[in-house]
Design an enzyme around this catalytic site. Structure first.
Site, PDB file in Angstrom:
ATOM      1  N   GLY A  35       0.776  -1.265  -0.033  1.00  0.00           N
ATOM      2  CA  GLY A  35       0.060  -0.068   0.085  1.00  0.00           C
ATOM      3  C   GLY A  35       0.913   1.200   0.132  1.00  0.00           C
ATOM      4  N   ILE A  55      -2.967 -10.444   7.292  1.00  0.00           N
ATOM      5  CA  ILE A  55      -2.905 -10.210   8.752  1.00  0.00           C
ATOM      6  C   ILE A  55      -4.168 -10.861   9.369  1.00  0.00           C
ATOM      7  CG2 ILE A  55      -1.561  -8.248   8.593  1.00  0.00           C
ATOM      8  CD1 ILE A  55      -4.161  -6.576   9.431  1.00  0.00           C
ATOM      9  N   THR A  92      -6.941   6.775  11.873  1.00  0.00           N
ATOM     10  CA  THR A  92      -7.516   7.993  10.958  1.00  0.00           C
ATOM     11  C   THR A  92      -8.350   8.665  11.680  1.00  0.00           C
ATOM     12  OG1 THR A  92      -9.359   7.938   9.351  1.00  0.00           O
ATOM     13  CG2 THR A  92      -9.622   6.277  10.767  1.00  0.00           C
ATOM     14  N   TYR A 146     -16.336   2.219   8.652  1.00  0.00           N
ATOM     15  CA  TYR A 146     -14.788   2.251   8.587  1.00  0.00           C
ATOM     16  C   TYR A 146     -14.168   2.967   9.753  1.00  0.00           C
ATOM     17  CZ  TYR A 146     -10.115   3.774   6.966  1.00  0.00           C
ATOM     18  OH  TYR A 146      -8.835   4.208   7.070  1.00  0.00           O
TER      19      TYR A 146
HETATM   20  N1  LIG Z   1      -5.493   6.340   2.737  1.00  0.00           N
HETATM   21  C1  LIG Z   1      -6.015   7.114   3.244  1.00  0.00           C
HETATM   22  O1  LIG Z   1      -6.482   8.319   2.961  1.00  0.00           O
HETATM   23  C2  LIG Z   1      -5.971   7.072   4.906  1.00  0.00           C
HETATM   24  C3  LIG Z   1      -6.440   8.143   5.648  1.00  0.00           C
HETATM   25  C4  LIG Z   1      -6.321   8.028   7.172  1.00  0.00           C
HETATM   26  C5  LIG Z   1      -5.658   6.757   7.574  1.00  0.00           C
HETATM   27  N2  LIG Z   1      -5.387   5.812   6.631  1.00  0.00           N
HETATM   28  C6  LIG Z   1      -4.753   4.575   7.299  1.00  0.00           C
HETATM   29  O2  LIG Z   1      -3.198   4.529   6.848  1.00  0.00           O
HETATM   30  C7  LIG Z   1      -3.063   3.335   6.717  1.00  0.00           C
HETATM   31  C8  LIG Z   1      -2.360   3.255   5.329  1.00  0.00           C
HETATM   32  O3  LIG Z   1      -2.929   3.451   4.476  1.00  0.00           O
HETATM   33  P1  LIG Z   1      -2.711   3.670   2.896  1.00  0.00           P
HETATM   34  O4  LIG Z   1      -3.191   4.495   2.416  1.00  0.00           O
HETATM   35  O5  LIG Z   1      -1.369   3.064   2.783  1.00  0.00           O
HETATM   36  O6  LIG Z   1      -3.700   2.284   2.428  1.00  0.00           O
HETATM   37  P2  LIG Z   1      -3.525   1.366   1.124  1.00  0.00           P
HETATM   38  O7  LIG Z   1      -2.599   1.971   0.078  1.00  0.00           O
HETATM   39  O8  LIG Z   1      -5.000   1.042   0.963  1.00  0.00           O
HETATM   40  O9  LIG Z   1      -2.914  -0.107   1.939  1.00  0.00           O
HETATM   41  C9  LIG Z   1      -3.360  -0.786   2.604  1.00  0.00           C
HETATM   42  C10 LIG Z   1      -2.773  -2.190   2.187  1.00  0.00           C
HETATM   43  O10 LIG Z   1      -3.341  -3.254   3.123  1.00  0.00           O
HETATM   44  C11 LIG Z   1      -3.697  -4.014   2.402  1.00  0.00           C
HETATM   45  N3  LIG Z   1      -4.448  -5.352   2.915  1.00  0.00           N
HETATM   46  C12 LIG Z   1      -5.691  -5.170   3.014  1.00  0.00           C
HETATM   47  N4  LIG Z   1      -6.036  -6.110   3.753  1.00  0.00           N
HETATM   48  C13 LIG Z   1      -5.013  -7.073   4.194  1.00  0.00           C
HETATM   49  C14 LIG Z   1      -4.845  -8.148   4.820  1.00  0.00           C
HETATM   50  N5  LIG Z   1      -5.931  -8.859   5.208  1.00  0.00           N
HETATM   51  N6  LIG Z   1      -3.622  -8.518   5.227  1.00  0.00           N
HETATM   52  C15 LIG Z   1      -2.701  -7.763   4.741  1.00  0.00           C
HETATM   53  N7  LIG Z   1      -2.709  -6.800   4.043  1.00  0.00           N
HETATM   54  C16 LIG Z   1      -3.860  -6.216   3.612  1.00  0.00           C
HETATM   55  C17 LIG Z   1      -4.215  -3.797   0.844  1.00  0.00           C
HETATM   56  O11 LIG Z   1      -3.876  -4.651   0.007  1.00  0.00           O
HETATM   57  P3  LIG Z   1      -5.199  -4.936  -1.113  1.00  0.00           P
HETATM   58  O12 LIG Z   1      -4.932  -3.510  -1.754  1.00  0.00           O
HETATM   59  O13 LIG Z   1      -4.786  -5.849  -2.116  1.00  0.00           O
HETATM   60  O14 LIG Z   1      -6.503  -4.989  -0.470  1.00  0.00           O
HETATM   61  C18 LIG Z   1      -3.117  -2.672   0.759  1.00  0.00           C
HETATM   62  O15 LIG Z   1      -2.022  -2.744   0.096  1.00  0.00           O
HETATM   63  C19 LIG Z   1      -4.244   2.542   6.954  1.00  0.00           C
HETATM   64  O16 LIG Z   1      -4.071   2.076   8.392  1.00  0.00           O
HETATM   65  C20 LIG Z   1      -5.240   3.543   6.848  1.00  0.00           C
HETATM   66  O17 LIG Z   1      -6.480   2.953   7.542  1.00  0.00           O
HETATM   67  C21 LIG Z   1      -5.567   6.004   5.397  1.00  0.00           C
END
Ligand SMILES: NC(=O)c1ccc[n+]([C@@H]2O[C@H](COP(=O)([O-])OP(=O)(O)OC[C@H]3O[C@@H](n4cnc5c(N)ncnc54)[C@H](OP(=O)(O)O)[C@@H]3O)[C@@H](O)[C@H]2O)c1
Length: 297
Positions: free
Chosen positions: A10, A34, A102, A128
């Site tokens: 991600g 996970i 978040t 979420y």
């Molecule tokens: N993106 C935002 O705007 C945002 C805002 C606030 C907080 N956050 C938090 O910041 C963190 C990182 O976000 P990010 O933007 O890097 O998200 P991201 O790009 O969506 O990355 C999340 C990764 O987790 C993987 N994943 C999903 N289910 C999984 C599982 N069961 N086991 C292992 N891996 C799994 C996804 O794989 P797949 O793609 O194959 O599903 C993806 O590669 C997260 O905790 C998110 O909740 C994000």
């Protein structure tokens, strides 16, 4: 000793893996799901001196905010139940756990107009947010924990990535269309991933256990963000401000969103770690990274 980065495919996970280099054991979803508790426990039990785990940074998450409304079980399995396993396993082995959370744990007080501090009571408005709050609470049961709340993440995609984020979607639409409609009634602190990654590694190094807000500085609506993105990128399109309600009419059912979820970063700033640039500087850094990447490919 290595740092286990989960969700390394991600946005944040891949950035942390790149920064940590050989210090990281970076597992994307294919290498480690996970929600597979037995695999998680076996990995953390690994005794080999060279690659035993010294800390876990959990970047894996179910991040499909709208889909979560109708897939709550799946969302909770990843964002809450799996974090419980990680927390229990880390606690039993005295391993620190970093859980990324978040701004969407907030938003229930609809009249809010001032930044949320770590002491404010969470009140999510969507599934979420509820799942991430449950994950935070599990993570906090691990004595050496960091819960890092952030917001609106965006980064230049790496070669192998199929990531979508607001900035990327806007640049695509802005180049395709004469006008784009963007919501103007959701205000938050969009954050450029490398800024967050530097702060997370600082907090971990510092062993400053607890909950922190880490976002790029300032408050902005998605509409204002898009206007500035287009200005800096030289994209010539018209931005029409719309309400969330208007946007919802044009899309599949969408999850409720906080109207205001700006995070106060004072506690993080006091620790003297890497500074948090403004959201405008975040956009500039993002566009520079896109230019660098396209020049080198
Ligand atoms: N993106 C935002 O705007 C945002 C805002 C606030 C907080 N956050 C938090 O910041 C963190 C990182 O976000 P990010 O933007 O890097 O998200 P991201 O790009 O969506 O990355 C999340 C990764 O987790 C993987 N994943 C999903 N289910 C999984 C599982 N069961 N086991 C292992 N891996 C799994 C996804 O794989 P797949 O793609 O194959 O599903 C993806 O590669 C997260 O905790 C998110 O909740 C994000």
């Amino acid at each position: 000793m290595t740092i286990l980065v989960t969700g390394a495919g991600g946005q944040l996970g891949s950035e942390l893996a790149a920064r940590l280099g050989r210090r990281a054991t970076a597992y994307d979803r294919d290498l480690l799901d996970i929600t597979e508790a037995i695999e998680v426990v076996m990995l953390l039990d690994h005794e080999d001196e060279d690659d035993s785990i010294e800390a876990v940074v959990n970047c894996a998450a179910y991040t499909h905010v709208d889909a979560a409304e109708t897939s709550a079980e799946q969302c909770f399995r990843v964002n809450a139940d799996a974090v419980e396993t990680l927390a229990r396993t880390c606690a039993a082995r005295d391993i620190p756990l970093v859980q990324i959370s978040t701004d969407y744990v907030f938003g229930g007080d609809r009249g809010r107009t001032t930044p949320y501090t770590e002491d404010d009571s969470p009140a999510p408005v969507n599934v979420y947010g509820e799942s991430k709050l449950a994950g935070e609470r599990f993570a906090a049961s691990c004595p050496k924990h960091l819960v890092v709340r952030t917001c609106g993440l965006y980064a230049a995609p790496r070669a192998f990535q199929q990531v979508t984020n607001f900035a990327q979607t806007m640049l695509r639409l802005g180049r395709e269309r004469n006008a784009v409609r963007v919501v103007a009634d959701q205000v938050c602190s969009p954050t450029y991933v490398p800024h967050l990654a530097a702060a997370v590694l600082f907090l971990l190094e510092r062993e400053a256990w607890g909950t922190y807000h880490v976002v790029d500085r300032g408050a902005v609506s998605w509409c204002e963000f898009a206007v500035e993105l287009f200005r800096q990128a030289g994209v010539n399109t018209r931005v029409e401000a719309i309400t969330t309600q208007e946007y919802a009419k044009t899309k599949e059912p969408i999850a409720p969103r906080p109207k205001y979820s700006v995070l106060d970063t004072t506690i993080y700033a006091r620790l003297g770690g890497p500074g948090l640039p403004t959201w405008r500087e975040g956009i500039a850094a993002y566009l520079a990274a896109l230019t660098r990447d396209s020049a080198s490919s």
